[in-house]
Design an enzyme around this catalytic site. Structure first.
Site, PDB file in Angstrom:
ATOM      1  N   SER A  98       0.678   0.690   6.863  1.00 26.25           N
ATOM      2  CA  SER A  98       2.049   0.718   6.360  1.00 26.25           C
ATOM      3  C   SER A  98       3.069   0.481   7.472  1.00 26.25           C
ATOM      4  O   SER A  98       2.815   0.766   8.639  1.00 26.25           O
ATOM      5  CB  SER A  98       2.344   2.066   5.703  1.00 26.25           C
ATOM      6  OG  SER A  98       1.353   2.393   4.767  1.00 26.25           O
TER       7      SER A  98
HETATM    8  N1  SAH Z   1      -2.710   5.190   5.393  1.00 23.28           N
HETATM    9  C1  SAH Z   1      -3.181   3.897   5.840  1.00 23.28           C
HETATM   10  C2  SAH Z   1      -2.707   2.763   4.972  1.00 23.28           C
HETATM   11  C3  SAH Z   1      -3.461   2.730   3.738  1.00 23.28           C
HETATM   12  S1  SAH Z   1      -3.470   1.250   2.776  1.00 23.28           S
HETATM   13  C4  SAH Z   1      -2.846   3.620   7.281  1.00 23.28           C
HETATM   14  O1  SAH Z   1      -2.159   4.444   7.916  1.00 23.28           O
HETATM   15  O2  SAH Z   1      -3.303   2.617   7.801  1.00 23.28           O
HETATM   16  C5  SAH Z   1      -4.200   1.981   1.350  1.00 23.28           C
HETATM   17  C6  SAH Z   1      -5.646   2.343   1.504  1.00 23.28           C
HETATM   18  O3  SAH Z   1      -6.030   3.045   0.333  1.00 23.28           O
HETATM   19  C7  SAH Z   1      -6.581   1.140   1.596  1.00 23.28           C
HETATM   20  O4  SAH Z   1      -7.342   1.227   2.755  1.00 23.28           O
HETATM   21  C8  SAH Z   1      -7.430   1.253   0.334  1.00 23.28           C
HETATM   22  O5  SAH Z   1      -8.756   0.823   0.506  1.00 23.28           O
HETATM   23  C9  SAH Z   1      -7.375   2.738   0.062  1.00 23.28           C
HETATM   24  N2  SAH Z   1      -7.678   3.141  -1.309  1.00 23.28           N
HETATM   25  C10 SAH Z   1      -7.354   2.509  -2.471  1.00 23.28           C
HETATM   26  N3  SAH Z   1      -7.796   3.231  -3.523  1.00 23.28           N
HETATM   27  C11 SAH Z   1      -8.430   4.329  -3.020  1.00 23.28           C
HETATM   28  C12 SAH Z   1      -9.104   5.459  -3.595  1.00 23.28           C
HETATM   29  N4  SAH Z   1      -9.232   5.618  -4.916  1.00 23.28           N
HETATM   30  N5  SAH Z   1      -9.626   6.383  -2.761  1.00 23.28           N
HETATM   31  C13 SAH Z   1      -9.514   6.260  -1.425  1.00 23.28           C
HETATM   32  N6  SAH Z   1      -8.896   5.215  -0.822  1.00 23.28           N
HETATM   33  C14 SAH Z   1      -8.355   4.270  -1.607  1.00 23.28           C
END
Ligand code: SAH
Length: 218
Positions: free
Chosen positions: A61
């Site tokens: 993000s």
């Molecule tokens: N917090 C992260 C950014 C996350 S992007 C950072 O600091 O880099 C969103 C993430 O959520 C992705 O990696 C995606 O694979 C994950 N995601 C999507 N659905 C999910 C679920 N049901 N459970 C766990 N992770 C999930």
């Protein structure tokens, strides 16, 4: 400019002018080496005012989004926090700087592996990872004082509401698949208080209480 200067510049030009005030949040954003959470070829952009691609079509993000979500969590230092969507691990490390224990769940195994390597190298012992569907929460470790969902969700997954402590806060991007708004939820005396914050765009939360994989257009 070196990475340290770029980080200071990021805080002074992207976070403070947009109203991030919590000194502890600003300190963590000044400290954590964000460039180590992206591929080497992308490091020169790590402190730019944008989200960046990580593997598997996912993103780390934008710095401002990490800062505002963290500020909305009102961390004082003693909380047990659940993060859904580990991604690069950057947000988890910011949380680990500001709370007692961080539990973070990610559905894409190679992302978890990379994030774990970063936690190890940087010496964070208060981050616990899990591969799986974070919309189900982490029952064995519940309740959580704070929950942050870092992927877009149509609504707050019910298991997460159930796993939130009394007096706890959830912050999440809630809305449509392509555009959302940050929602802050506080559970007090069995009631749920909602506050709406800034518009945002996150990759979708895919899972039992999120969106289904078939319609994933990311
Ligand atoms: N917090 C992260 C950014 C996350 S992007 C950072 O600091 O880099 C969103 C993430 O959520 C992705 O990696 C995606 O694979 C994950 N995601 C999507 N659905 C999910 C679920 N049901 N459970 C766990 N992770 C999930």
């Amino acid at each position: 400019m070196g990475f340290d200067e770029l980080r200071e510049f990021m805080v002074n030009t992207q976070l403070i002018p947009r109203g991030i005030r919590d000194e502890r949040v600003l300190k963590a954003m000044r400290k954590v080496p964000r460039h180590l959470f992206v591929d080497e070829s992308m490091q020169y952009k790590a402190y730019d005012d944008m989200a960046l691609p990580i593997c598997g079509g996912q993103t780390i993000s934008q710095p401002y989004m990490v800062a505002i979500m963290t500020e909305l969590l009102e961390l004082k230092g003693d909380e047990k926090v659940l993060e859904v969507g580990t991604g690069s691990g950057y947000q988890a490390v910011i949380l680990a700087e500001l709370s007692r224990e961080v539990y973070t769940i990610e559905r894409i195994p190679p992302l978890v592996e990379k994030a774990e390597g970063r936690f190890r190298i940087l010496g964070y012992k208060n981050i616990h990872t899990r591969i799986g569907d974070g919309t189900l929460g982490w029952t064995e470790k519940a309740p959580f004082d704070r929950i942050i969902i870092t992927a877009a969700t149509p609504e707050i997954p019910v298991p997460l509401l159930e796993q939130l402590s009394e007096g706890g806060i959830i912050v999440a991007p809630v809305g449509e698949r392509l555009s959302q708004q940050l929602l802050k939820i506080r559970k007090t005396k069995g009631k749920v208080l909602k506050e709406r914050h800034t518009p945002c765009v996150f990759v979708p939360l895919i899972g039992k209480y999120g969106w289904s994989e078939e319609t994933d257009s990311s």
